[in-house]
Write a protein that holds these residues in place. Sequence first.
Motif, short mmCIF file in Angstrom:
data_model
loop_
_atom_site.label_atom_id
_atom_site.label_comp_id
_atom_site.label_asym_id
_atom_site.label_seq_id
_atom_site.Cartn_x
_atom_site.Cartn_y
_atom_site.Cartn_z
N LEU A 96 0.83 -1.21 0.00
CA LEU A 96 0.00 0.00 0.00
C LEU A 96 0.87 1.26 0.00
O LEU A 96 0.54 2.25 -0.66
CB LEU A 96 -0.96 -0.01 1.19
CG LEU A 96 -2.01 -1.11 1.17
CD1 LEU A 96 -2.83 -1.09 2.45
CD2 LEU A 96 -2.92 -0.99 -0.05
N PHE A 97 1.99 1.22 0.72
CA PHE A 97 2.91 2.36 0.73
C PHE A 97 3.48 2.60 -0.66
O PHE A 97 3.53 3.75 -1.12
CB PHE A 97 4.04 2.14 1.75
CG PHE A 97 4.98 3.30 1.81
CD1 PHE A 97 4.68 4.40 2.59
CD2 PHE A 97 6.15 3.30 1.07
CE1 PHE A 97 5.54 5.50 2.62
CE2 PHE A 97 7.01 4.38 1.10
CZ PHE A 97 6.71 5.49 1.89
N ILE A 98 3.91 1.54 -1.34
CA ILE A 98 4.43 1.68 -2.70
C ILE A 98 3.37 2.33 -3.59
O ILE A 98 3.68 3.26 -4.34
CB ILE A 98 4.84 0.29 -3.28
CG1 ILE A 98 6.12 -0.20 -2.62
CG2 ILE A 98 5.00 0.36 -4.80
CD1 ILE A 98 6.46 -1.66 -2.94
N HIS A 99 2.15 1.86 -3.49
CA HIS A 99 1.05 2.42 -4.28
C HIS A 99 0.90 3.92 -3.99
O HIS A 99 0.81 4.73 -4.91
CB HIS A 99 -0.24 1.65 -3.96
CG HIS A 99 -1.35 1.93 -4.89
ND1 HIS A 99 -1.49 1.28 -6.10
CD2 HIS A 99 -2.39 2.80 -4.81
CE1 HIS A 99 -2.57 1.73 -6.71
NE2 HIS A 99 -3.13 2.66 -5.96
N GLY A 100 0.91 4.26 -2.71
CA GLY A 100 0.75 5.66 -2.32
C GLY A 100 1.88 6.56 -2.78
O GLY A 100 1.66 7.65 -3.30
N VAL A 101 3.12 6.09 -2.62
CA VAL A 101 4.26 6.93 -3.00
C VAL A 101 4.32 7.12 -4.52
O VAL A 101 4.68 8.21 -5.00
CB VAL A 101 5.59 6.41 -2.42
CG1 VAL A 101 6.11 5.21 -3.15
CG2 VAL A 101 6.64 7.50 -2.38
N LEU A 102 3.94 6.10 -5.27
CA LEU A 102 3.92 6.28 -6.72
C LEU A 102 2.89 7.32 -7.15
O LEU A 102 3.13 8.10 -8.07
CB LEU A 102 3.69 4.94 -7.43
CG LEU A 102 4.86 3.96 -7.34
CD1 LEU A 102 4.52 2.65 -8.03
CD2 LEU A 102 6.15 4.55 -7.89
#
Length: 139
Positions: A96-102
Motif C-alpha cells: 500500500l505504501f508503494i502504491h501511495g508513493v507512486l
Amino acid sequence: MIELDNRTSLQIDTLVIDAIADSLTKKEIEFILTNSDEMREINKTHRNIDKDTDVLSFPYEEMPMSPLGSIVISSSHVEAGAKEFGHSTDDELTLLFIHGVLHLLGYDHEVDNGEMRKKEAELIEKFNLPKSLIIRTQG
C-alpha cells in the motif's frame, strides 16, 4: 525520509518502506497510519467519497524544501489484506505504501497504460517482497 504518525496499535517495521522511499525521492514523506473511521472521514472531506479506503495520497505543491506529500493508510485494510492474501501485515503495508508513493510521484493507474503497475512490480522485485504481491498489482 519518512515522518511516521502511527495512530493505531498496529506494530510496523519501517525499514523496507524507508528504503523504498529513499530509492525514489530525497524529499520527506508524511506517513499516517490510521483507523477505518478516520480514513472514512479523510476520504469524505478530501474526495467527497463517504467510505473507508485502503490508501490515500496527497501530493504537496512543489516548492524548494517542501515534503513530497502525505500518504494515509488504513490499518484495518492492512490487517484484512494480509489475512486475505496470506502474507504479513508488513508486506501488505509495504504494498500500500508503494502504491501511495507512486501516486505522490505522479503515477496514476486510472489513466496510464500500465506504467504504475509495472513500477510497482519492479519495486516488489527490487526489495524482495513476496511474488504474490506482483500478481495483485496486475489486477
